[in-house]
Design a protein around this motif. Structure first.
Motif, PDB file in Angstrom:
ATOM      1  N   PRO A 110     -55.987   2.278 -78.962  1.00  0.00           N
ATOM      2  CA  PRO A 110     -55.628   0.875 -79.210  1.00  0.00           C
ATOM      3  C   PRO A 110     -56.622   0.129 -80.090  1.00  0.00           C
ATOM      4  O   PRO A 110     -57.251  -0.842 -79.678  1.00  0.00           O
ATOM      5  CB  PRO A 110     -55.559   0.289 -77.795  1.00  0.00           C
ATOM      6  CG  PRO A 110     -56.533   1.094 -77.009  1.00  0.00           C
ATOM      7  CD  PRO A 110     -56.496   2.474 -77.587  1.00  0.00           C
ATOM      8  N   SER A 111     -56.759   0.594 -81.312  1.00  0.00           N
ATOM      9  CA  SER A 111     -57.541  -0.138 -82.318  1.00  0.00           C
ATOM     10  C   SER A 111     -57.089   0.295 -83.700  1.00  0.00           C
ATOM     11  O   SER A 111     -56.379   1.293 -83.854  1.00  0.00           O
ATOM     12  CB  SER A 111     -59.048   0.115 -82.155  1.00  0.00           C
ATOM     13  OG  SER A 111     -59.438   1.306 -82.827  1.00  0.00           O
ATOM     14  N   ALA A 112     -57.527  -0.439 -84.705  1.00  0.00           N
ATOM     15  CA  ALA A 112     -57.199  -0.111 -86.090  1.00  0.00           C
ATOM     16  C   ALA A 112     -58.214   0.899 -86.614  1.00  0.00           C
ATOM     17  O   ALA A 112     -59.096   0.573 -87.412  1.00  0.00           O
ATOM     18  CB  ALA A 112     -57.197  -1.379 -86.949  1.00  0.00           C
ATOM     19  N   LEU A 113     -58.112   2.124 -86.117  1.00  0.00           N
ATOM     20  CA  LEU A 113     -59.049   3.161 -86.561  1.00  0.00           C
ATOM     21  C   LEU A 113     -59.102   3.250 -88.081  1.00  0.00           C
ATOM     22  O   LEU A 113     -58.083   3.043 -88.745  1.00  0.00           O
ATOM     23  CB  LEU A 113     -58.629   4.513 -85.969  1.00  0.00           C
ATOM     24  CG  LEU A 113     -58.820   4.669 -84.461  1.00  0.00           C
ATOM     25  CD1 LEU A 113     -58.214   5.992 -83.987  1.00  0.00           C
ATOM     26  CD2 LEU A 113     -60.287   4.601 -84.070  1.00  0.00           C
ATOM     27  N   PRO A 114     -60.299   3.491 -88.606  1.00  0.00           N
ATOM     28  CA  PRO A 114     -61.535   3.940 -87.945  1.00  0.00           C
ATOM     29  C   PRO A 114     -62.373   2.828 -87.303  1.00  0.00           C
ATOM     30  O   PRO A 114     -63.490   3.096 -86.838  1.00  0.00           O
ATOM     31  CB  PRO A 114     -62.311   4.592 -89.085  1.00  0.00           C
ATOM     32  CG  PRO A 114     -61.892   3.830 -90.301  1.00  0.00           C
ATOM     33  CD  PRO A 114     -60.433   3.515 -90.081  1.00  0.00           C
ATOM     34  N   ALA A 115     -61.879   1.614 -87.246  1.00  0.00           N
ATOM     35  CA  ALA A 115     -62.616   0.546 -86.571  1.00  0.00           C
ATOM     36  C   ALA A 115     -62.510   0.703 -85.058  1.00  0.00           C
ATOM     37  O   ALA A 115     -61.484   1.135 -84.548  1.00  0.00           O
ATOM     38  CB  ALA A 115     -62.060  -0.817 -86.984  1.00  0.00           C
ATOM     39  N   TYR A 116     -63.579   0.368 -84.380  1.00  0.00           N
ATOM     40  CA  TYR A 116     -63.617   0.323 -82.917  1.00  0.00           C
ATOM     41  C   TYR A 116     -63.281   1.655 -82.255  1.00  0.00           C
ATOM     42  O   TYR A 116     -62.467   1.729 -81.340  1.00  0.00           O
ATOM     43  CB  TYR A 116     -62.697  -0.778 -82.387  1.00  0.00           C
ATOM     44  CG  TYR A 116     -63.045  -2.156 -82.907  1.00  0.00           C
ATOM     45  CD1 TYR A 116     -64.338  -2.653 -82.802  1.00  0.00           C
ATOM     46  CD2 TYR A 116     -62.074  -2.946 -83.521  1.00  0.00           C
ATOM     47  CE1 TYR A 116     -64.660  -3.914 -83.278  1.00  0.00           C
ATOM     48  CE2 TYR A 116     -62.388  -4.208 -84.005  1.00  0.00           C
ATOM     49  CZ  TYR A 116     -63.688  -4.691 -83.884  1.00  0.00           C
ATOM     50  OH  TYR A 116     -64.003  -5.941 -84.366  1.00  0.00           O
ATOM     51  N   ARG A 117     -63.918   2.700 -82.742  1.00  0.00           N
ATOM     52  CA  ARG A 117     -63.855   3.961 -82.008  1.00  0.00           C
ATOM     53  C   ARG A 117     -64.622   3.802 -80.691  1.00  0.00           C
ATOM     54  O   ARG A 117     -65.433   2.902 -80.533  1.00  0.00           O
ATOM     55  CB  ARG A 117     -64.485   5.091 -82.827  1.00  0.00           C
ATOM     56  CG  ARG A 117     -63.715   5.480 -84.067  1.00  0.00           C
ATOM     57  CD  ARG A 117     -64.466   6.565 -84.836  1.00  0.00           C
ATOM     58  NE  ARG A 117     -63.764   6.964 -86.049  1.00  0.00           N
ATOM     59  CZ  ARG A 117     -64.272   7.795 -86.963  1.00  0.00           C
ATOM     60  NH1 ARG A 117     -65.477   8.313 -86.778  1.00  0.00           N
ATOM     61  NH2 ARG A 117     -63.576   8.114 -88.038  1.00  0.00           N
ATOM     62  N   GLY A 118     -64.357   4.705 -79.758  1.00  0.00           N
ATOM     63  CA  GLY A 118     -65.124   4.678 -78.524  1.00  0.00           C
ATOM     64  C   GLY A 118     -64.382   4.094 -77.347  1.00  0.00           C
ATOM     65  O   GLY A 118     -63.165   3.904 -77.391  1.00  0.00           O
ATOM     66  N   PRO A 119     -65.100   3.774 -76.252  1.00  0.00           N
ATOM     67  CA  PRO A 119     -64.460   3.477 -74.966  1.00  0.00           C
ATOM     68  C   PRO A 119     -63.956   2.054 -74.782  1.00  0.00           C
ATOM     69  O   PRO A 119     -63.282   1.782 -73.794  1.00  0.00           O
ATOM     70  CB  PRO A 119     -65.591   3.767 -73.959  1.00  0.00           C
ATOM     71  CG  PRO A 119     -66.843   3.459 -74.711  1.00  0.00           C
ATOM     72  CD  PRO A 119     -66.573   3.889 -76.120  1.00  0.00           C
ATOM     73  N   SER A 120     -64.284   1.129 -75.699  1.00  0.00           N
ATOM     74  CA  SER A 120     -63.898  -0.281 -75.484  1.00  0.00           C
ATOM     75  C   SER A 120     -63.179  -0.863 -76.701  1.00  0.00           C
ATOM     76  O   SER A 120     -63.578  -1.908 -77.234  1.00  0.00           O
ATOM     77  CB  SER A 120     -65.141  -1.110 -75.166  1.00  0.00           C
ATOM     78  OG  SER A 120     -65.849  -0.567 -74.079  1.00  0.00           O
ATOM     79  N   PRO A 121     -62.108  -0.236 -77.149  1.00  0.00           N
ATOM     80  CA  PRO A 121     -61.467  -0.662 -78.401  1.00  0.00           C
ATOM     81  C   PRO A 121     -60.698  -1.977 -78.301  1.00  0.00           C
ATOM     82  O   PRO A 121     -60.380  -2.567 -79.325  1.00  0.00           O
ATOM     83  CB  PRO A 121     -60.515   0.496 -78.714  1.00  0.00           C
ATOM     84  CG  PRO A 121     -60.187   1.067 -77.381  1.00  0.00           C
ATOM     85  CD  PRO A 121     -61.445   0.947 -76.570  1.00  0.00           C
ATOM     86  N   ILE A 122     -60.379  -2.417 -77.100  1.00  0.00           N
ATOM     87  CA  ILE A 122     -59.682  -3.694 -76.944  1.00  0.00           C
ATOM     88  C   ILE A 122     -60.669  -4.818 -76.650  1.00  0.00           C
ATOM     89  O   ILE A 122     -60.559  -5.921 -77.184  1.00  0.00           O
ATOM     90  CB  ILE A 122     -58.616  -3.602 -75.840  1.00  0.00           C
ATOM     91  CG1 ILE A 122     -57.483  -2.680 -76.304  1.00  0.00           C
ATOM     92  CG2 ILE A 122     -58.054  -4.976 -75.501  1.00  0.00           C
ATOM     93  CD1 ILE A 122     -56.316  -2.606 -75.363  1.00  0.00           C
ATOM     94  N   VAL A 123     -61.656  -4.532 -75.823  1.00  0.00           N
ATOM     95  CA  VAL A 123     -62.640  -5.558 -75.443  1.00  0.00           C
ATOM     96  C   VAL A 123     -63.409  -6.070 -76.655  1.00  0.00           C
ATOM     97  O   VAL A 123     -63.585  -7.292 -76.825  1.00  0.00           O
ATOM     98  CB  VAL A 123     -63.617  -5.001 -74.394  1.00  0.00           C
ATOM     99  CG1 VAL A 123     -64.755  -5.991 -74.146  1.00  0.00           C
ATOM    100  CG2 VAL A 123     -62.894  -4.707 -73.096  1.00  0.00           C
TER     101      VAL A 123
END
Length: 205
Positions: A110-123
């Motif tokens: 749930p993010s606009a990859l490659p932005a916000y990879r990892g465990p907290s892509p919504i927060v």
């Protein structure tokens, strides 16, 4: 599509149930869920009662075979599947598993990859005041949230939306992204795009 897509579903928390529910209820003519793979039962609450995770409970209620550990039986089941779909599974997968299903492992992020990879892509985008995010469907590889993008769709982040509300909304959106992507398999029109590493960002817990 004449034959159903045979699916193995990897997920654990309550919002992951939302996607599995839509696959079963709305995708019954397109998908056959062969099995669900979840995290093991864990102690929960003040009494530390051993409790199954939401995806496991939902799968059992719908007569879906459940594995709560990855073993030889899981590997055999994956070989009979077209796609292994991962949405908030919560565990690193061995690289040799990724090649078992016919079309590999697809991951909903749930993010606009490659932005916000990892465990907290919504927060993270919510904390940073971003006005929009996206659902990304990627072909999993050995690296975290790194695989080629199969499909991506933007969604707004209203100022008054709560974290759980946005999670549920994105989980439900992801079904339609999955459905449209699967249709492209039948027409040999599925194209994936390599992520731009120059634009990546990593979230933390």
């Amino acid at each position: 599509m004449s034959n159903k897509i045979k699916l193995a579903y990897f997920g654990t928390p309550i919002f992951s149930v939302e996607l599995l529910k839509k696959i079963i209820n709305e995708g019954r003519d397109t998908f056959e869920v062969i099995c669900a793979i979840t995290q093991p039962d864990k102690p929960v609450g003040r009494d530390q009662k051993i409790t199954a995770c939401p995806v496991k409970l939902f799968a059992l209620e719908n007569s879906i075979t459940v594995f709560d550990e990855i073993n030889d039986d899981v590997e055999e089941a994956l070989k009979s599947c077209d796609i292994a779909l991962v949405f908030a599974f919560g565990h690193i997968l061995k690289s040799d598993l990724l090649r078992a299903p016919k079309y590999g492992f697809w991951n909903v992020h749930p993010s606009a990859l490659p932005a916000y990879r990892g465990p907290s892509p919504i927060v993270f985008p919510m904390l940073l005041g971003d006005s929009e995010s996206a659902i990304s469907l990627i072909q999993m590889d050995e690296k975290m949230d790194h695989g080629a993008i199969i499909a991506q769709e933007k969604t707004g982040i209203p100022l008054d939306i709560l974290h759980n509300e946005l999670l549920t909304k994105m989980a439900q959106m992801s079904y339609y992204i999955l459905f449209e992507s699967v249709k492209k398999i039948a027409t040999n029109s599925l194209v994936s795009t390599v992520q731009d590493e120059q634009k990546k960002s990593i979230t933390q817990l």
